[in-house]
Design a protein around this motif. Structure first.
Motif, PDB file in Angstrom:
ATOM      1  N   ALA A  18       0.833  -1.204   0.000  1.00 31.19           N
ATOM      2  CA  ALA A  18       0.000   0.000   0.000  1.00 31.19           C
ATOM      3  C   ALA A  18       0.867   1.253   0.000  1.00 31.19           C
ATOM      4  CB  ALA A  18      -0.930  -0.007   1.214  1.00 31.19           C
ATOM      5  N   GLY A  19       1.932   1.261   0.788  1.00 30.77           N
ATOM      6  CA  GLY A  19       2.824   2.412   0.814  1.00 30.77           C
ATOM      7  C   GLY A  19       3.530   2.635  -0.509  1.00 30.77           C
ATOM      8  N   ILE A  20       4.009   1.571  -1.121  1.00 26.05           N
ATOM      9  CA  ILE A  20       4.696   1.696  -2.412  1.00 26.05           C
ATOM     10  C   ILE A  20       3.736   2.187  -3.489  1.00 26.05           C
ATOM     11  CG2 ILE A  20       5.768   0.343  -4.262  1.00 26.05           C
ATOM     12  CD1 ILE A  20       7.154  -1.291  -2.047  1.00 26.05           C
ATOM     13  N   LEU A  21       2.503   1.679  -3.488  1.00 22.85           N
ATOM     14  CA  LEU A  21       1.522   2.153  -4.466  1.00 22.85           C
ATOM     15  C   LEU A  21       1.214   3.635  -4.257  1.00 22.85           C
ATOM     16  CD1 LEU A  21      -0.957  -0.852  -4.662  1.00 22.85           C
ATOM     17  CD2 LEU A  21       0.718  -0.135  -6.368  1.00 22.85           C
ATOM     18  N   GLY A  22       1.163   4.070  -3.003  1.00 22.27           N
ATOM     19  CA  GLY A  22       0.956   5.490  -2.718  1.00 22.27           C
ATOM     20  C   GLY A  22       2.098   6.349  -3.231  1.00 22.27           C
ATOM     21  N   ILE A  23       3.326   5.878  -3.065  1.00 21.24           N
ATOM     22  CA  ILE A  23       4.484   6.619  -3.559  1.00 21.24           C
ATOM     23  C   ILE A  23       4.500   6.653  -5.082  1.00 21.24           C
ATOM     24  CG2 ILE A  23       7.007   6.578  -3.707  1.00 21.24           C
ATOM     25  CD1 ILE A  23       6.959   5.494  -0.801  1.00 21.24           C
ATOM     26  N   ILE A  24       4.199   5.529  -5.709  1.00 21.96           N
ATOM     27  CA  ILE A  24       4.134   5.484  -7.176  1.00 21.96           C
ATOM     28  C   ILE A  24       3.061   6.446  -7.686  1.00 21.96           C
ATOM     29  CG2 ILE A  24       3.490   4.033  -9.153  1.00 21.96           C
ATOM     30  CD1 ILE A  24       4.873   1.705  -7.695  1.00 21.96           C
ATOM     31  N   GLY A  25       1.915   6.458  -7.023  1.00 20.03           N
ATOM     32  CA  GLY A  25       0.840   7.359  -7.426  1.00 20.03           C
ATOM     33  C   GLY A  25       1.204   8.825  -7.277  1.00 20.03           C
ATOM     34  N   HIS A  26       2.112   9.135  -6.388  1.00 19.16           N
ATOM     35  CA  HIS A  26       2.542  10.527  -6.219  1.00 19.16           C
ATOM     36  C   HIS A  26       3.469  10.974  -7.343  1.00 19.16           C
ATOM     37  CE1 HIS A  26       3.483  14.199  -4.088  1.00 19.16           C
ATOM     38  NE2 HIS A  26       4.778  13.952  -4.293  1.00 19.16           N
ATOM     39  N   TYR A  27       4.348  10.096  -7.775  1.00 16.18           N
ATOM     40  CA  TYR A  27       5.363  10.476  -8.752  1.00 16.18           C
ATOM     41  C   TYR A  27       5.017  10.109 -10.193  1.00 16.18           C
ATOM     42  CZ  TYR A  27       8.373  11.694  -4.897  1.00 16.18           C
ATOM     43  OH  TYR A  27       8.888  12.297  -3.787  1.00 16.18           O
ATOM     44  N   ALA A  28       4.106   9.171 -10.405  1.00 13.62           N
ATOM     45  CA  ALA A  28       3.740   8.753 -11.762  1.00 13.62           C
ATOM     46  C   ALA A  28       2.259   9.032 -11.981  1.00 13.62           C
ATOM     47  CB  ALA A  28       4.027   7.273 -11.960  1.00 13.62           C
ATOM     48  N   VAL A  30      -0.792   7.647 -12.809  1.00 19.03           N
ATOM     49  CA  VAL A  30      -1.650   6.470 -12.943  1.00 19.03           C
ATOM     50  C   VAL A  30      -2.976   6.886 -12.294  1.00 19.03           C
ATOM     51  CG1 VAL A  30      -1.944   4.041 -12.353  1.00 19.03           C
ATOM     52  CG2 VAL A  30       0.348   4.951 -12.730  1.00 19.03           C
ATOM     53  N   ASP A  31      -4.047   6.905 -13.076  1.00 19.96           N
ATOM     54  CA  ASP A  31      -5.299   7.536 -12.633  1.00 19.96           C
ATOM     55  C   ASP A  31      -5.721   7.147 -11.225  1.00 19.96           C
ATOM     56  OD1 ASP A  31      -5.583   9.011 -14.944  1.00 19.96           O
ATOM     57  OD2 ASP A  31      -6.709   7.429 -15.964  1.00 19.96           O
ATOM     58  N   PHE A  32      -5.904   5.860 -10.955  1.00 19.17           N
ATOM     59  CA  PHE A  32      -6.391   5.436  -9.642  1.00 19.17           C
ATOM     60  C   PHE A  32      -5.375   5.743  -8.551  1.00 19.17           C
ATOM     61  CE2 PHE A  32      -6.733   2.334  -6.209  1.00 19.17           C
ATOM     62  CZ  PHE A  32      -8.045   2.559  -5.809  1.00 19.17           C
ATOM     63  N   LEU A  33      -4.113   5.438  -8.816  1.00 22.01           N
ATOM     64  CA  LEU A  33      -3.078   5.637  -7.804  1.00 22.01           C
ATOM     65  C   LEU A  33      -2.847   7.117  -7.524  1.00 22.01           C
ATOM     66  CD1 LEU A  33      -0.425   2.960  -8.834  1.00 22.01           C
ATOM     67  CD2 LEU A  33      -2.235   2.770  -7.131  1.00 22.01           C
ATOM     68  N   THR A  34      -2.887   7.938  -8.557  1.00 24.31           N
ATOM     69  CA  THR A  34      -2.684   9.369  -8.374  1.00 24.31           C
ATOM     70  C   THR A  34      -3.828   9.982  -7.580  1.00 24.31           C
ATOM     71  OG1 THR A  34      -1.452   9.466 -10.436  1.00 24.31           O
ATOM     72  CG2 THR A  34      -2.293  11.544  -9.589  1.00 24.31           C
ATOM     73  N   GLU A  35      -5.027   9.504  -7.841  1.00 22.06           N
ATOM     74  CA  GLU A  35      -6.197  10.031  -7.147  1.00 22.06           C
ATOM     75  C   GLU A  35      -6.208   9.657  -5.665  1.00 22.06           C
ATOM     76  OE1 GLU A  35     -11.010   9.441  -7.425  1.00 22.06           O
ATOM     77  OE2 GLU A  35      -9.817   9.254  -9.248  1.00 22.06           O
ATOM     78  N   HIS A  36      -5.655   8.499  -5.324  1.00 18.17           N
ATOM     79  CA  HIS A  36      -5.718   7.990  -3.947  1.00 18.17           C
ATOM     80  C   HIS A  36      -4.335   7.800  -3.314  1.00 18.17           C
ATOM     81  CE1 HIS A  36      -9.968   7.306  -4.466  1.00 18.17           C
ATOM     82  NE2 HIS A  36      -9.717   6.646  -5.598  1.00 18.17           N
ATOM     83  N   TYR A  38      -2.394   9.579  -1.265  1.00 14.39           N
ATOM     84  CA  TYR A  38      -2.241   9.865   0.161  1.00 14.39           C
ATOM     85  C   TYR A  38      -2.999   8.862   1.020  1.00 14.39           C
ATOM     86  CZ  TYR A  38      -0.091  14.205  -1.284  1.00 14.39           C
ATOM     87  OH  TYR A  38       0.745  15.123  -1.862  1.00 14.39           O
ATOM     88  N   VAL A  39      -4.150   8.431   0.540  1.00 15.09           N
ATOM     89  CA  VAL A  39      -4.920   7.427   1.276  1.00 15.09           C
ATOM     90  C   VAL A  39      -4.160   6.103   1.320  1.00 15.09           C
ATOM     91  CG1 VAL A  39      -7.069   6.102   1.293  1.00 15.09           C
ATOM     92  CG2 VAL A  39      -7.108   8.519   0.713  1.00 15.09           C
ATOM     93  N   LEU A  40      -3.568   5.708   0.213  1.00 14.06           N
ATOM     94  CA  LEU A  40      -2.792   4.469   0.166  1.00 14.06           C
ATOM     95  C   LEU A  40      -1.572   4.544   1.081  1.00 14.06           C
ATOM     96  CD1 LEU A  40      -2.937   3.701  -3.649  1.00 14.06           C
ATOM     97  CD2 LEU A  40      -3.881   2.293  -1.822  1.00 14.06           C
ATOM     98  N   LEU A  41      -0.883   5.662   1.063  1.00 13.06           N
ATOM     99  CA  LEU A  41       0.282   5.826   1.920  1.00 13.06           C
ATOM    100  C   LEU A  41      -0.115   5.816   3.387  1.00 13.06           C
ATOM    101  CD1 LEU A  41       3.311   6.189   1.703  1.00 13.06           C
ATOM    102  CD2 LEU A  41       2.956   8.645   1.663  1.00 13.06           C
TER     103      LEU A  41
END
Length: 57
Positions: A18-28, A30-36, A38-41
């Motif tokens: 979950a933390g890695i997906l949150g970090i990926i969503g911050h820097y890349a 990716v629609d779902f990951l970028t939108e969520h 901070y919640v994932l992290l």
């Protein structure tokens, strides 16, 4: 205050993923990951914190 204990392996894996997906969503972008991101992290951090606080989780 309780002594910290090592979380179960599955708890650790879920928190880290979950933390890695949150970090990926911050820097890349990716629609779902970028939108969520901070919640994932936050969820990853909470899972790891609960896993070390309570024994057997």
């Amino acid at each position: 205050m309780r002594n910290p204990s090592a979380p179960k392996k599955i708890t650790w894996i879920i928190g880290i993923i979950a933390g890695i997906l949150g970090i990926i969503g911050h820097y890349a972008r990716v629609d779902f990951l970028t939108e969520h991101n901070y919640v994932l992290l936050l969820a990853g951090f909470i899972v790891l914190a609960v896993g070390t606080t309570f024994k057997g989780i």
